[in-house]
Design a protein around this motif. Sequence first.
Motif, mmCIF file in Angstrom:
data_model
loop_
_atom_site.group_PDB
_atom_site.id
_atom_site.type_symbol
_atom_site.label_atom_id
_atom_site.label_comp_id
_atom_site.label_asym_id
_atom_site.label_seq_id
_atom_site.Cartn_x
_atom_site.Cartn_y
_atom_site.Cartn_z
ATOM 1 N N VAL A 1 39.097 51.923 47.727
ATOM 2 C CA VAL A 1 38.981 53.017 46.936
ATOM 3 C C VAL A 1 37.456 52.886 46.328
ATOM 4 N N ARG A 2 36.541 53.919 47.073
ATOM 5 C CA ARG A 2 35.136 53.647 46.832
ATOM 6 C C ARG A 2 34.570 54.837 46.424
ATOM 7 N N HIS A 3 33.493 54.812 45.724
ATOM 8 C CA HIS A 3 32.676 56.184 45.109
ATOM 9 C C HIS A 3 31.338 55.622 45.319
ATOM 10 N N ARG A 4 30.620 56.348 46.197
ATOM 11 C CA ARG A 4 29.080 56.048 46.115
ATOM 12 C C ARG A 4 28.768 54.699 46.632
ATOM 13 N N HIS B 1 36.199 50.861 43.424
ATOM 14 C CA HIS B 1 36.788 51.034 42.077
ATOM 15 C C HIS B 1 38.099 50.664 42.224
ATOM 16 N N GLU C 1 40.424 60.195 52.718
ATOM 17 C CA GLU C 1 39.965 61.144 52.006
ATOM 18 C C GLU C 1 40.332 61.236 50.557
ATOM 19 N N ALA D 1 39.318 58.607 48.499
ATOM 20 C CA ALA D 1 37.862 58.959 47.916
ATOM 21 C C ALA D 1 37.925 59.608 46.811
ATOM 22 N N ARG D 2 39.057 60.758 46.868
ATOM 23 C CA ARG D 2 39.211 61.533 45.522
ATOM 24 C C ARG D 2 39.423 60.564 44.322
ATOM 25 N N GLY E 1 38.779 57.602 44.034
ATOM 26 C CA GLY E 1 37.542 56.619 43.772
ATOM 27 C C GLY E 1 36.369 57.525 42.732
ATOM 28 N N ALA E 2 36.432 58.885 43.061
ATOM 29 C CA ALA E 2 35.483 59.760 42.149
ATOM 30 C C ALA E 2 36.226 59.911 40.870
ATOM 31 N N ALA F 1 35.620 56.595 39.058
ATOM 32 C CA ALA F 1 33.980 56.459 38.574
ATOM 33 C C ALA F 1 33.636 57.161 37.335
ATOM 34 N N GLU F 2 34.193 58.171 37.350
ATOM 35 C CA GLU F 2 33.878 59.397 36.019
ATOM 36 C C GLU F 2 34.503 58.547 35.047
#
Length: 415
Positions: free
Chosen positions: A95-98, A102, A134, A137-138, A140-141, A144-145
């Motif tokens: 699970v990644r973001h940029r 995460h 996909e 990735a959501r 992960g976002a 990250a938030e």
Amino acid sequence: MRRDYQQLVDEISAALGTPATLEDRDFGLIAFGAHEGDDDEVMDPVRTRSILQRRSSAAVRAWFEAFGIARAKTALRIPPDPAAGVFRGRICLPVRHRGIVHGYVWLLDDGHLSDLELGGRGAPPDPRIAQAMETAARIGALLAEEARAGAELGDLLRELLTCEPGARRAAEAALRDALRDTLRFPPGSPLALVAVLPWDTPDAEGAPLPSLPGLLAACPLPERSDPPQTQTQGTRVLAALVRLRSPGSAAPAHTVAEHLLRSPRAGAAPAAGGRSPAPRPRAAGIGTGTTELADLPAAWRQALAAARAARAEPRLGAVTQWDTIGAYRLLTVLPAAGPDPAVEALLAPAHTELARTAEAFLDCAGQAGRTAQVLGIHRQTLYYRLGRVEKLTGLDLDEGADRLLLHMALKAARL
């Protein structure tokens, strides 16, 4: 946001037809899909413990990380290993973001996923894996938030706990506004501070662990606020702000403290040389609950004192509250200093057994029979050792003031 994570995990489970779990990068459980069927091996020991304890062990983390999951950018297949308690193979979705990992989504492979193409090395992934990535990735976002919000709250908590008294009113207002706006946290709710000592921050990141219910904010701080020349270099402690059900009920703080102590970032500092046994490698302290942000600096001093006392005194346990540490409430507020000249010789490594005997004697209120029983020695042996203590220190153990000095010095040496 917890409901968002659960919905996304369920979406991945439905797309691939297999149970999925979501863990943060410290292997703390965030959400898990339903496990259906009567096959007990679907719930292998590793997954069972992860769900029941809401966290995987350090050994499990190391085993999975050996497959390169922290560096992976695509799905990875991990084979079963019954010896490690992994009865079913796994597919790990990082699970990644940029570019930053995460967490991880784990899919149990009961055999029907064995032919799935995961992608990589020029081969396109199976459409179901692509869809799952996909969704990851959501996730992960969102993580990250949450991490950004946690880091901001942690910075505001640090400011309140370390600022000068004249700046506290502004720091309180900033933290109050952030808690309200970020977490919809109502003013006047009961809070407690937890100190986890020591805390390892190799990446200088102090964001709270998002998988711990009740944890509002966290930040790493120096263990002591003494002048730099008297500080232990590099020793850090985590300050964790926890929401309570009521000011007098510290149960949520205990739960958070116990989880944080199991985190891989709860480091084990080397024991200092000297007469006493090695201190507990890690401990957590809890300050008095409060409904006022203005009380948090004092509550932090209490939590840190309790954590230091717990490391020094094993009988207090790994997690202890400030109001249960007894004489350490006074000793922990004393400035760092060397041992009293009268007891300096007794604290030498060569006299460890004599110091232990003297401390046990004083802990037992000077009762020789009880002390001999605690130490497992004959009374004559006890009297002989106490005589040697008096010669080394020049103190008279029949005098109350001398006993007090020796007892305080021995307890202070533990700190």
